[in-house]
Design a protein around this motif. Structure first.
Motif: not given
Ligand code: DLZ
Ligand code: SF4
Length: 512
Positions: A2-3, A20-27, A65, A67
């Protein structure tokens, strides 16, 4: 995915706003080593190492972590070697839904990204630069309507706002500023408090690889690569902070302005590089110093002096930078045009203060603030060196130098190139100041007590020539009144002799 988040080489914070606030697995996080950043200033070899090694460690920290990380190395095939070029390639690889970045520290870099965004039509979701406690907007509102911007006023507001060293509404100790206690001259070696070198870190495997890379790709980089001992992770930067608070902070205040030929650090922290890379947080540094004072481990003048550098000066220079860029970079209020002498690079000069300071910089990509202001800065000011050349040098040779901090400090404070936006008067001084605050003059070929003759200290005659040369410009400044009267009180023949010596010296600065 996503990001996409692009992280720059001086944004290496575990709490970075863009993450901040981002989900590591989709970033996916993008970090890239590029020639454009390595070569935009004449960087010290150790500066290249600390930035690149810290970036590589941060990439590992992110992976740990969860990402997804794209780390583009300098040697990678296909590296376009520019930040926006690498961003474009990453967008093509991943096609993310959103692109996020923390605002860059430098005007030049923001400009590049904004122009790229306009050209490409790709929107960047900018997050505030939270390496600072005062936002650009808050600084601009503080500055609005004030005729003169004074660090001291800004600092008091920051103390109140962040509740640092405050007893209710009053400053601890009944004073905001203990600077008057912080100008002690250096005692002789045996009478000095114990030496307190910054914590040294042996290069780990990642750092050694980067050192090999820098040696290979930048063989002509300024400075010595061997001896690199900086922290390159937040964990070690925090250890260095704790070590400083314990071993050096107690004397940091007293000897803040002192200089020693055999000790380039004295009681300084060397944490500016960690702060400016994002490894340390400014508030945690201030709180560590305050706690040490509350615990009775350090005197108030030391804690306050240290906190003022971070909560006051660091925030203030960055505020000035963004308020006045890009015109600020072009300032040359004293019309100075001499080229930078070669000895700023080689250290080859008979002036021992300059030779020693340049040697310190070559060895450790660091000199403390009085060496920067009163030795290398003061000489450039009174000799009349072109501000642009001096600024490029400062931007390159110090590991902690990024334009937001370098430009106001060098062009504004050291060289008075902004005509008084930053400093109330030029920080010009004769050799007597250096003699009082250091032991450089012992063993120097020149005599700090002489202003005329073969062995006269060049700082002395250059200083008086500077005052005479700029008398008309400085007359309207009430803080220069005493200096100008002192010039006028001297015998005209003496002034003439000093000015003639200065004129000769200014034609061949490298012969000094
Ligand atoms: C200083 C520096 C260097 C030497 N190299 C890089 C790099 O390869 N990649 C990167 O993202 N950043 C680097 N930097 C730091 C940037 O110049 C910094 O992000 C800008 O100066 C913005 O403050
Ligand atoms: Fe520097 Fe002058 Fe002292 Fe020599 S005598 S170390 S040039 S201040």
């Amino acid at each position: 995915m996503r990001s996409l988040v692009m992280v720059l080489g001086d944004q290496l914070s575990p709490s970075l706003s863009a993450l901040r606030g981002l989900e590591p697995s989709t970033t996916r996080v993008l970090l890239c080593e590029v020639d454009a950043e390595a070569r935009y200033a004449p960087h010290h070899a150790q500066k290249l190492v600390v930035v690149l090694a810290a970036m590589r460690h941060f990439a590992d920290w992110l992976r740990d972590r969860g990402f997804q990380v794209d780390h583009v190395a300098l040697d990678d095939a296909g590296n376009s070697h520019s930040l926006t070029g690498e961003l474009e390639r990453a967008l093509a690889r991943h096609g993310p839904a959103t692109l996020r970045m923390t605002l860059p520290g430098e005007w030049r870099v923001l400009q590049d990204f904004q122009q790229w965004s306009e050209r490409s039509g790709v929107v960047i979701d900018w997050q505030p630069d939270d390496h600072f406690l005062c936002s650009r907007e808050d600084f601009a509102s503080w500055a609005q309507g004030r005729r003169q911007l004074r660090m001291e006023h800004f600092y008091r507001q920051m103390r109140r706002q962040h509740r640092i060293l405050m007893a209710d509404a009053e400053p601890e100790g009944g004073r905001w500023n203990f600077d008057a206690d912080n100008r002690k001259a250096l005692p002789p070696p045996l009478a000095r408090p114990p030496q307190a070198r910054p914590m040294a870190f042996a290069p780990d495997a990642v750092t050694r690889q980067v050192m090999e890379l820098v040696a290979r790709r930048f063989p002509d980089a300024f400075g010595q690569l061997e001896g690199f001992d900086m922290a390159v992770t937040t964990g070690n930067a925090r250890r260095a902070l704790t070590h400083f608070v314990k071993t050096a902070l107690p004397w940091f205040g007293d000897y803040q302005d002192a200089m020693a030929a055999d000790d380039g650090y004295l009681y300084h922290a060397r944490i500016s590089v960690y702060l400016n890379l994002g490894l340390l947080d400014p508030l945690e540094c201030c709180q560590a110093a305050e706690q040490a004072w509350r615990d009775g481990a350090v005197p108030l003048n030391a804690a306050e002096g240290f906190i003022r550098q971070i909560l006051g000066w660091r925030e203030f220079v960055r505020g000035i930078y963004w308020l006045h860029m890009p015109e600020y970079a072009r300032g040359n209020a004293l019309d100075a045009h001499l080229p930078l002498p070669d000895f700023y690079w080689t250290g080859r000069t008979g002036m021992r203060c300059l030779a020693r300071t340049v040697q310190d910089i070559r060895e450790q990509a660091y000199a403390h603030h009085i060496q920067r202001l009163m030795v290398t800065g003061n000489f450039a000011l009174i000799a009349g060196i072109e501000p642009r050349a001096v600024c490029d040098w400062y931007l390159g040779v110090f590991a902690d130098a990024f334009e937001w901090v370098e430009l106001p400090n060098t062009l504004g404070m050291a060289l008075y190139g902004d005509g008084g936006v930053f400093a109330t008067k030029p920080y010009a001084a004769s050799g007597r100041y250096i003699e009082r605050m250091s032991d450089y003059c012992q063993g120097c070929r020149y005599d700090p007590k002489q202003a005329e003759g073969e062995t006269a200290c060049p700082f002395n005659y250059l200083y008086w020539d500077f005052v005479a040369r700029n008398a008309d410009r400085l007359r309207s400044n009430p803080r220069m009144g005493l200096v100008l009267r002192n010039l006028e009180r001297q015998a005209p023949e003496r002034v003439q002799a000093m000015r003639a010596a200065a004129q000769r010296a200014r034609q061949h600065l490298d012969a000094l």
